[in-house]
Write an enzyme that holds these catalytic residues in place. Structure first.
Site, PDB file in Angstrom:
ATOM      1  N   SER A   1      -1.603  -3.537  10.306  1.00  0.00           N
ATOM      2  CA  SER A   1      -1.245  -4.418   9.191  1.00  0.00           C
ATOM      3  C   SER A   1      -0.012  -5.264   9.532  1.00  0.00           C
ATOM      4  O   SER A   1       0.963  -4.749  10.072  1.00  0.00           O
ATOM      5  CB  SER A   1      -0.953  -3.583   7.947  1.00  0.00           C
ATOM      6  OG  SER A   1      -2.086  -2.815   7.642  1.00  0.00           O
TER       7      SER A   1
ATOM      8  N   TYR B   1      -1.499  -3.436  -6.903  1.00  0.00           N
ATOM      9  CA  TYR B   1      -1.274  -4.317  -5.752  1.00  0.00           C
ATOM     10  C   TYR B   1      -2.265  -4.134  -4.611  1.00  0.00           C
ATOM     11  O   TYR B   1      -2.526  -3.008  -4.173  1.00  0.00           O
ATOM     12  CB  TYR B   1       0.147  -4.108  -5.199  1.00  0.00           C
ATOM     13  CG  TYR B   1       0.658  -5.314  -4.430  1.00  0.00           C
ATOM     14  CD1 TYR B   1       1.276  -6.363  -5.112  1.00  0.00           C
ATOM     15  CD2 TYR B   1       0.496  -5.426  -3.063  1.00  0.00           C
ATOM     16  CE1 TYR B   1       1.732  -7.486  -4.436  1.00  0.00           C
ATOM     17  CE2 TYR B   1       0.952  -6.554  -2.371  1.00  0.00           C
ATOM     18  CZ  TYR B   1       1.570  -7.579  -3.068  1.00  0.00           C
ATOM     19  OH  TYR B   1       2.017  -8.696  -2.395  1.00  0.00           O
TER      20      TYR B   1
ATOM     21  N   ASP C   1      -9.878  -9.594   8.655  1.00  0.00           N
ATOM     22  CA  ASP C   1      -9.291  -8.264   8.417  1.00  0.00           C
ATOM     23  C   ASP C   1     -10.228  -7.092   8.702  1.00  0.00           C
ATOM     24  O   ASP C   1      -9.782  -6.052   9.163  1.00  0.00           O
ATOM     25  CB  ASP C   1      -8.809  -8.182   6.958  1.00  0.00           C
ATOM     26  CG  ASP C   1      -7.807  -7.059   6.727  1.00  0.00           C
ATOM     27  OD1 ASP C   1      -6.855  -6.941   7.518  1.00  0.00           O
ATOM     28  OD2 ASP C   1      -7.991  -6.274   5.775  1.00  0.00           O
TER      29      ASP C   1
ATOM     30  N   HIS D   1     -10.852  -2.178  11.316  1.00  0.00           N
ATOM     31  CA  HIS D   1      -9.782  -3.048  10.801  1.00  0.00           C
ATOM     32  C   HIS D   1      -9.614  -4.214  11.786  1.00  0.00           C
ATOM     33  O   HIS D   1      -8.632  -4.294  12.513  1.00  0.00           O
ATOM     34  CB  HIS D   1      -8.499  -2.213  10.697  1.00  0.00           C
ATOM     35  CG  HIS D   1      -7.398  -2.879   9.930  1.00  0.00           C
ATOM     36  ND1 HIS D   1      -6.092  -2.451  10.005  1.00  0.00           N
ATOM     37  CD2 HIS D   1      -7.397  -3.915   9.057  1.00  0.00           C
ATOM     38  CE1 HIS D   1      -5.334  -3.206   9.224  1.00  0.00           C
ATOM     39  NE2 HIS D   1      -6.095  -4.095   8.646  1.00  0.00           N
TER      40      HIS D   1
ATOM     41  N   CYS E   1       0.347  -7.558  11.758  1.00  0.00           N
ATOM     42  CA  CYS E   1       0.582  -7.741  13.195  1.00  0.00           C
ATOM     43  C   CYS E   1      -0.225  -8.899  13.772  1.00  0.00           C
ATOM     44  O   CYS E   1      -0.415  -8.990  14.979  1.00  0.00           O
ATOM     45  CB  CYS E   1       0.297  -6.451  13.957  1.00  0.00           C
ATOM     46  SG  CYS E   1       1.527  -5.186  13.624  1.00  0.00           S
TER      47      CYS E   1
ATOM     48  N   ARG F   1       0.832  -1.202   0.000  1.00  0.00           N
ATOM     49  CA  ARG F   1       0.000   0.000   0.000  1.00  0.00           C
ATOM     50  C   ARG F   1       0.864   1.248   0.000  1.00  0.00           C
ATOM     51  O   ARG F   1       1.927   1.286   0.592  1.00  0.00           O
ATOM     52  CB  ARG F   1      -0.906   0.023   1.233  1.00  0.00           C
ATOM     53  CG  ARG F   1      -2.118  -0.879   1.120  1.00  0.00           C
ATOM     54  CD  ARG F   1      -3.032  -0.741   2.316  1.00  0.00           C
ATOM     55  NE  ARG F   1      -2.396  -1.200   3.526  1.00  0.00           N
ATOM     56  CZ  ARG F   1      -1.820  -0.439   4.433  1.00  0.00           C
ATOM     57  NH1 ARG F   1      -1.816   0.879   4.306  1.00  0.00           N
ATOM     58  NH2 ARG F   1      -1.256  -0.957   5.493  1.00  0.00           N
TER      59      ARG F   1
ATOM     60  N   LYS G   1      -9.721  -1.984   1.549  1.00  0.00           N
ATOM     61  CA  LYS G   1      -9.420  -0.830   2.401  1.00  0.00           C
ATOM     62  C   LYS G   1     -10.159   0.434   1.952  1.00  0.00           C
ATOM     63  O   LYS G   1     -10.621   1.226   2.771  1.00  0.00           O
ATOM     64  CB  LYS G   1      -7.906  -0.569   2.436  1.00  0.00           C
ATOM     65  CG  LYS G   1      -7.118  -1.768   2.920  1.00  0.00           C
ATOM     66  CD  LYS G   1      -7.508  -2.149   4.307  1.00  0.00           C
ATOM     67  CE  LYS G   1      -7.250  -3.563   4.644  1.00  0.00           C
ATOM     68  NZ  LYS G   1      -6.155  -3.975   5.430  1.00  0.00           N
TER      69      LYS G   1
ATOM     70  N   ARG H   1       1.762 -12.175  -0.660  1.00  0.00           N
ATOM     71  CA  ARG H   1       0.427 -12.512  -0.140  1.00  0.00           C
ATOM     72  C   ARG H   1      -0.202 -13.693  -0.860  1.00  0.00           C
ATOM     73  O   ARG H   1       0.119 -13.975  -2.017  1.00  0.00           O
ATOM     74  CB  ARG H   1      -0.502 -11.297  -0.322  1.00  0.00           C
ATOM     75  CG  ARG H   1      -0.012 -10.037   0.388  1.00  0.00           C
ATOM     76  CD  ARG H   1      -0.885  -9.692   1.548  1.00  0.00           C
ATOM     77  NE  ARG H   1      -0.328  -8.621   2.357  1.00  0.00           N
ATOM     78  CZ  ARG H   1      -0.869  -8.219   3.505  1.00  0.00           C
ATOM     79  NH1 ARG H   1      -1.966  -8.771   3.937  1.00  0.00           N
ATOM     80  NH2 ARG H   1      -0.306  -7.258   4.207  1.00  0.00           N
TER      81      ARG H   1
END
Ligand code: GTP
Ligand code: SPV
Ligand code: MN
Length: 583
Positions: A257, A206, A282, A235, A259, A67, A215, A373
């Site tokens: 993110s 991406y 998420d 989130h 974590c 991001r 998001k 990912r």
């Protein structure tokens, strides 16, 4: 045609005039269409079929791997509505910039129109979106990540207004220009217009930059809708935890993110009798019901998970989820299979790294990108919760905030009330990770794990959280956790992953009033947690379970400074008053 459909086709026409694609495809979201898209991607050499059934491999441009927060904008009419933590642009100025960027940007390409639904088909909390993109990679990812096609079109037919997002990789195929496997542009802009509920994304293919349902819509635009309409877009992962007596409670947890959300959501319990089931990994949309309880749905339909670190040891359910029908981006190739750091102890020979080069296993370089990912269907996940599709959502009894902190923050602590819980969220602090551009490892304040994703002023966001508490509502208990404490040798003290079940079980029992707690001005700590069979020495355990009150007092001071410096007097007084009581 109904009114909305007319306005929708007008919009598509308008974007067509602007972007000048060679052709337009309206996606129906069917499996046949997906298979056709995959065949096309394989035929063009963009996707590589893998040994795993229905799995494909993609490699991005090395300049387009995460991001881009510095190019992400909230374009509200007033700058103060975007707040001090967002990049702001005046809407008209941004539209002018966007019109210039998008002008002719799809030349020689196909423009795909993707209708998609965020949330279960039957849920009144679900919302529709349309993504218009020139990336086939985006189409196949959206097919896995959302409910694409009919479910969304039916709602649009019934008069629901979709959130429209225009996306382009920003590489027109003008005369003489040859396409590349991963087109993108050095100039990137991800712009959100919360007042008109529009999204424009240019230059990146991406993840969160390009899969606009995630998001951009489900957090930035939705948080703004949620503020106006009195609900929460967070989130957060959502899990159901069942104890040995068969009693079940749902938790929602916000970690920044990279974590640990996906790992906690897909946790396979090793603790006898305890079980974790996954509703989402998420994002959570949450709303208080008429019965005063907080209900959550997962707007997504799949996982876009961090690959490195995932293994049968750390996360068997994640490994099962990606056995079939998954897409992999920027991992390493091991023959006709995938590999990443942490998948196995030994690095296999003859790997091809994420850049497509031969990997030297003795070098310090990583074979997979740290933000590599997998995209996988929720329905392929062995511990998916039976209520994932429930129209009313699942009732949340516990909310968890967690950061990546090498020191200070304990393994688990419970807030005494909703205000303290909100302060836990607002105070979240974490090391930066590879999920976004910039230097990993640096500490940053990340209130509610929403700094990159809040569609409005973060100070108002804190006020919105405080305003959730009302008479007659059953407020969830709020906890803060930290799996990432380190010792002097720079090693994680807490084993983490499936052992986090021990912490979940403590929180579960605490909600039921069944544990003994040590009260401090900063929250309640466990007197003990279940350590049966756990390989950890007493000293280390004590270190993670306790707090140094002196350090916590200085932390409160530091937070007051941060809040005052960042938000001036726009933060609700309650936050500073509460924090100052503690120093
Ligand atoms: P986003 O998808 O970016 O939002 O990330 P996430 O919050 O879902 O994080 P994820 O579960 O993918 O984990 C990110 C990284 O942290 C991976 O490399 C994991 O292996 C690692 N990780 C997750 N849980 C733990 C844990 O309990 N302990 C330790 N030491 N590492 C963990
Ligand atoms: C995150 O960064 O929080 C992610 C990955 O979940 S992305 O979809 O790229 O935002
Ligand atoms: Mn995330």
């Amino acid at each position: 045609m109904k009114e909305l459909e007319v306005s929708l086709s007008k919009k598509i026409d308008e974007f067509k005039q602007l972007c000048k694609p060679e052709s337009v495809v309206i996606c129906d979201g069917s499996k046949g269409e997906y298979d056709g898209f995959i065949r096309e991607l394989v035929g063009n050499g963009i996707a590589k079929p893998l040994k795993r059934k229905g799995c494909y491999y993609f490699r991005s441009d090395p300049k387009d791997v995460a991001r881009v927060e510095s190019c992400t904008f909230i374009c509200s009419k007033k700058e103060e509505d975007a707040g001090p933590t967002n990049n702001w642009s005046e809407p008209m100025a941004m539209k002018t910039r966007l019109m210039a960027l998008f002008e002719g940007c799809m030349k020689g390409r196909t423009m795909y129109v993707i209708p998609y639904l965020m949330g279960p088909e039957s849920s009144p909390m679900s919302k529709v979106g349309i993504e218009i993109t020139d990336s086939l990679y985006v189409c196949v990812n959206m097919y896995i990540m959302t409910r694409m096609g009919k479910a969304a079109m039916d709602r649009i037919d019934r008069g629901e207004k979709p959130v429209i997002g225009l996306h382009s990789v920003g590489m027109p195929l003008s005369e003489g220009i040859k396409d590349v496997a991963w087109p993108c542009n050095d100039e990137k802009v991800i712009a959100h217009f919360p007042e008109t509920r529009e999204i424009f994304s240019f230059g990146s293919g991406y993840g969160g930059n390009a899969l606009l349902g995630k998001k951009c819509f489900a957090l930035r635009i939705a948080s703004s809708m949620a503020k106006d309409e009195g609900w929460l877009a967070e989130h957060m992962l959502i899990i159901g935890v069942t104890n040995p007596e068969g009693k079940k409670k749902y938790f929602a947890a916000a970690f920044p993110s990279a974590c640990g959300k996906t790992n906690l959501a897909l946790l396979k319990s090793q603790m006898p009798g305890w079980k974790v089931e996954c509703v989402g990994d998420d994002i959570a949309w949450m709303k208080f019901g008429d019965d005063g309880r907080l209900y959550a749905i997962n707007p997504e339909n799949g996982f876009f998970g961090v690959a490195p670190g995932t293994s049968y040891d750390t996360n068997p359910y994640a490994m099962e989820t990606i056995k079939e029908d998954a897409l992999f981006t920027n991992v390493a190739l091991n023959g006709d299979d995938v590999w990443w750091e942490g998948m196995s102890k030994d690095v296999p020979d003859n790997l091809i790294n994420w850049k497509g080069e031969r990997h030297d296993k003795f070098s310090k370089e990583k074979a997979s990108h740290p933000n590599a990912r997998f995209t996988a269907k929720a329905s392929n996940c062995p511990n998916i919760d039976p209520n994932m599709e429930a129209a009313e959502g699942v009732p949340i009894e516990g909310i968890i905030f967690g950061g990546r902190r090498a020191s200070l923050a304990p393994l688990v602590m419970e807030a005494k009330d909703w205000t303290m819980g909100t302060i836990y969220g607002a105070s979240l602090c974490s090391e930066k990770t590879a999920a976004a551009e910039g230097k990993a490892g640096e500490m940053r304040q990340d209130p509610f794990a929403m700094i990159p994703f809040c569609g409005y002023n973060m100070a108002d966001y804190v006020a919105h959280w405080l305003s959730m508490e009302k008479t007659g509502r059953k407020m969830p208990k709020v906890f803060t956790v930290n799996w990432f404490r380190k010792n002097k040798a720079d090693e994680f003290i807490w084993p983490g992953f499936s052992e986090n079940m021990r912490v979940l079980s403590w929180m579960f029992d605490s909600i039921d009033g069944k544990v003994e707690k040590l009260e401090t001005p900063f929250g309640s700590l466990p007197v003990a947690i279940n350590t049966k069979g756990l390989n950890i020495d007493e000293k280390s355990l004590k270190e993670v379970l306790t707090i140094d009150q002196k350090d916590y007092k200085s932390e409160s001071k530091r937070l007051i400074d941060y809040f005052t410096m960042t938000y001036g007097d726009s933060l609700p007084d309650e936050v500073l008053t509460r924090l100052s009581k503690n120093n």
